[in-house]
Scaffold this motif. Sequence first.
Motif, PDB file in Angstrom:
ATOM      1  N   LYS A  22       0.840  -1.205   0.000  1.00  0.00           N
ATOM      2  CA  LYS A  22       0.000   0.000   0.000  1.00  0.00           C
ATOM      3  C   LYS A  22       0.869   1.247   0.000  1.00  0.00           C
ATOM      4  N   LEU A  23       0.510   2.195  -0.881  1.00  0.00           N
ATOM      5  CA  LEU A  23       1.123   3.517  -0.906  1.00  0.00           C
ATOM      6  C   LEU A  23       0.081   4.504  -0.405  1.00  0.00           C
ATOM      7  N   GLU A  24       0.398   5.171   0.694  1.00  0.00           N
ATOM      8  CA  GLU A  24      -0.540   6.103   1.329  1.00  0.00           C
ATOM      9  C   GLU A  24       0.091   7.500   1.298  1.00  0.00           C
ATOM     10  N   ARG A  25      -0.495   8.402   0.506  1.00  0.00           N
ATOM     11  CA  ARG A  25       0.119   9.705   0.247  1.00  0.00           C
ATOM     12  C   ARG A  25      -0.568  10.873   0.946  1.00  0.00           C
ATOM     13  N   ARG A  26      -1.899  10.895   0.959  1.00  0.00           N
ATOM     14  CA  ARG A  26      -2.609  12.037   1.543  1.00  0.00           C
ATOM     15  C   ARG A  26      -2.225  12.226   3.003  1.00  0.00           C
ATOM     16  N   GLN A  27      -2.261  13.468   3.436  1.00  0.00           N
ATOM     17  CA  GLN A  27      -1.867  13.783   4.804  1.00  0.00           C
ATOM     18  C   GLN A  27      -3.053  13.850   5.758  1.00  0.00           C
ATOM     19  N   SER A  28      -4.245  13.748   5.231  1.00  0.00           N
ATOM     20  CA  SER A  28      -5.428  13.783   6.099  1.00  0.00           C
ATOM     21  C   SER A  28      -6.565  13.008   5.449  1.00  0.00           C
ATOM     22  N   PHE A  29      -7.246  12.213   6.257  1.00  0.00           N
ATOM     23  CA  PHE A  29      -8.423  11.471   5.835  1.00  0.00           C
ATOM     24  C   PHE A  29      -9.527  11.672   6.867  1.00  0.00           C
ATOM     25  N   ARG A  30     -10.717  11.268   6.501  1.00  0.00           N
ATOM     26  CA  ARG A  30     -11.827  11.174   7.457  1.00  0.00           C
ATOM     27  C   ARG A  30     -12.201   9.706   7.588  1.00  0.00           C
ATOM     28  N   GLU A  31     -12.377   9.236   8.819  1.00  0.00           N
ATOM     29  CA  GLU A  31     -12.705   7.833   9.051  1.00  0.00           C
ATOM     30  C   GLU A  31     -13.894   7.696   9.997  1.00  0.00           C
ATOM     31  N   PRO A  32     -15.059   8.234   9.611  1.00  0.00           N
ATOM     32  CA  PRO A  32     -16.234   8.113  10.472  1.00  0.00           C
ATOM     33  C   PRO A  32     -16.574   6.649  10.724  1.00  0.00           C
ATOM     34  N   GLY A  33     -16.951   6.357  11.962  1.00  0.00           N
ATOM     35  CA  GLY A  33     -17.251   4.980  12.339  1.00  0.00           C
ATOM     36  C   GLY A  33     -16.099   4.271  13.008  1.00  0.00           C
ATOM     37  N   VAL A  34     -14.880   4.806  12.885  1.00  0.00           N
ATOM     38  CA  VAL A  34     -13.713   4.252  13.578  1.00  0.00           C
ATOM     39  C   VAL A  34     -13.641   4.931  14.944  1.00  0.00           C
ATOM     40  N   ALA A  35     -13.803   4.154  16.014  1.00  0.00           N
ATOM     41  CA  ALA A  35     -13.989   4.741  17.343  1.00  0.00           C
ATOM     42  C   ALA A  35     -12.833   5.645  17.762  1.00  0.00           C
ATOM     43  N   SER A  36     -11.597   5.212  17.534  1.00  0.00           N
ATOM     44  CA  SER A  36     -10.459   6.030  17.962  1.00  0.00           C
ATOM     45  C   SER A  36     -10.364   7.308  17.135  1.00  0.00           C
ATOM     46  N   TRP A  37     -10.691   7.245  15.836  1.00  0.00           N
ATOM     47  CA  TRP A  37     -10.712   8.460  15.026  1.00  0.00           C
ATOM     48  C   TRP A  37     -11.805   9.404  15.497  1.00  0.00           C
ATOM     49  N   GLU A  38     -12.963   8.865  15.822  1.00  0.00           N
ATOM     50  CA  GLU A  38     -14.055   9.695  16.317  1.00  0.00           C
ATOM     51  C   GLU A  38     -13.634  10.426  17.589  1.00  0.00           C
ATOM     52  N   ALA A  39     -12.938   9.716  18.501  1.00  0.00           N
ATOM     53  CA  ALA A  39     -12.478  10.351  19.734  1.00  0.00           C
ATOM     54  C   ALA A  39     -11.473  11.457  19.418  1.00  0.00           C
ATOM     55  N   PHE A  40     -10.516  11.172  18.546  1.00  0.00           N
ATOM     56  CA  PHE A  40      -9.552  12.197  18.122  1.00  0.00           C
ATOM     57  C   PHE A  40     -10.270  13.393  17.520  1.00  0.00           C
ATOM     58  N   HIS A  41     -11.267  13.138  16.682  1.00  0.00           N
ATOM     59  CA  HIS A  41     -11.928  14.191  15.927  1.00  0.00           C
ATOM     60  C   HIS A  41     -12.760  15.111  16.824  1.00  0.00           C
ATOM     61  N   ARG A  42     -13.192  14.601  17.974  1.00  0.00           N
ATOM     62  CA  ARG A  42     -13.928  15.478  18.896  1.00  0.00           C
ATOM     63  C   ARG A  42     -13.020  16.071  19.975  1.00  0.00           C
ATOM     64  N   GLY A  43     -11.693  15.860  19.820  1.00  0.00           N
ATOM     65  CA  GLY A  43     -10.734  16.488  20.712  1.00  0.00           C
ATOM     66  C   GLY A  43     -10.348  15.670  21.924  1.00  0.00           C
ATOM     67  N   ASP A  44     -10.730  14.387  21.981  1.00  0.00           N
ATOM     68  CA  ASP A  44     -10.411  13.518  23.123  1.00  0.00           C
ATOM     69  C   ASP A  44      -9.170  12.696  22.783  1.00  0.00           C
ATOM     70  N   TRP A  45      -7.990  13.315  22.915  1.00  0.00           N
ATOM     71  CA  TRP A  45      -6.751  12.648  22.512  1.00  0.00           C
ATOM     72  C   TRP A  45      -6.437  11.449  23.399  1.00  0.00           C
ATOM     73  N   ALA A  46      -6.589  11.604  24.730  1.00  0.00           N
ATOM     74  CA  ALA A  46      -6.317  10.480  25.628  1.00  0.00           C
ATOM     75  C   ALA A  46      -7.248   9.313  25.316  1.00  0.00           C
ATOM     76  N   GLY A  47      -8.513   9.610  25.052  1.00  0.00           N
ATOM     77  CA  GLY A  47      -9.451   8.550  24.702  1.00  0.00           C
ATOM     78  C   GLY A  47      -9.097   7.882  23.394  1.00  0.00           C
ATOM     79  N   ALA A  48      -8.637   8.673  22.422  1.00  0.00           N
ATOM     80  CA  ALA A  48      -8.251   8.113  21.124  1.00  0.00           C
ATOM     81  C   ALA A  48      -7.091   7.138  21.284  1.00  0.00           C
ATOM     82  N   LEU A  49      -6.071   7.521  22.075  1.00  0.00           N
ATOM     83  CA  LEU A  49      -4.921   6.631  22.276  1.00  0.00           C
ATOM     84  C   LEU A  49      -5.317   5.375  23.039  1.00  0.00           C
ATOM     85  N   ALA A  50      -6.210   5.518  24.018  1.00  0.00           N
ATOM     86  CA  ALA A  50      -6.660   4.345  24.772  1.00  0.00           C
ATOM     87  C   ALA A  50      -7.421   3.380  23.869  1.00  0.00           C
TER      88      ALA A  50
END
Length: 212
Positions: free
Chosen positions: A36-64
């Motif tokens: 896989k070659l992944e070039r873009r620097q930003s994506f949206r991943e709705p439905g992915v729980a850790s991305w959702e946490a990151f996207h609402r500003g919950d960094w600790a929750g995203a890492l957990a």
Amino acid sequence: MPSLQTESQGQRLGLQDYSEDFERHFWRSGSEGFWKLERRQSFREPGVASWEAFHRGDWAGALALIEGQRGHYEDYLQRIRTSGFALHRVRCVEEPLSPYLQWELHLLHLKAQCGEDTRVLSKDGLLRYEDQSPLPEIVVLGSSVMYEVLYDDSGELVGGIRFDDPRDVSRYRRAIQEMHRSGEPLDGFFSRRVASLPPPAVPAGQRRTAHP
């Protein structure tokens, strides 16, 4: 490889058809493996729980939530090894890291610890392969099929273009393998450039609030 130069026009697939076609071929990747070659620097991943946490500003929750996936990825990568192939990824990285990429590199680091073979291609390394336009997002499955993965302007997956001419598949697999060889193993890059970063600042206009 600044643009997708192929022997055929390919078959454009909507999201559902792309997902189904990808799943059919993924487990048949064989000894040539997944590249896989992944070039873009930003994506949206709705439905992915850790991305959702990151996207609402919950960094600790995203890492957990990422760490909570360790058992899943250990089992998943073991199933892939048992099926006779391996996952290889080239992640193109521009600095300073986008908020999304900072999140994704934590996820990719976990996957690498579980057995995925990821290398980072920095901006300097990209100059060897990129002219005026960004590289395409490409996935090659074994020796039989490859896809240009398509996203909308916001970075959300919308489908793909399938190519199955053996000349295209072989040429792009070799190109990604060359980039992979020239890249830096993810573990070292992560330790140097990512692990100690403060939480990313998700722009207010992109931050999502939790719904009741």
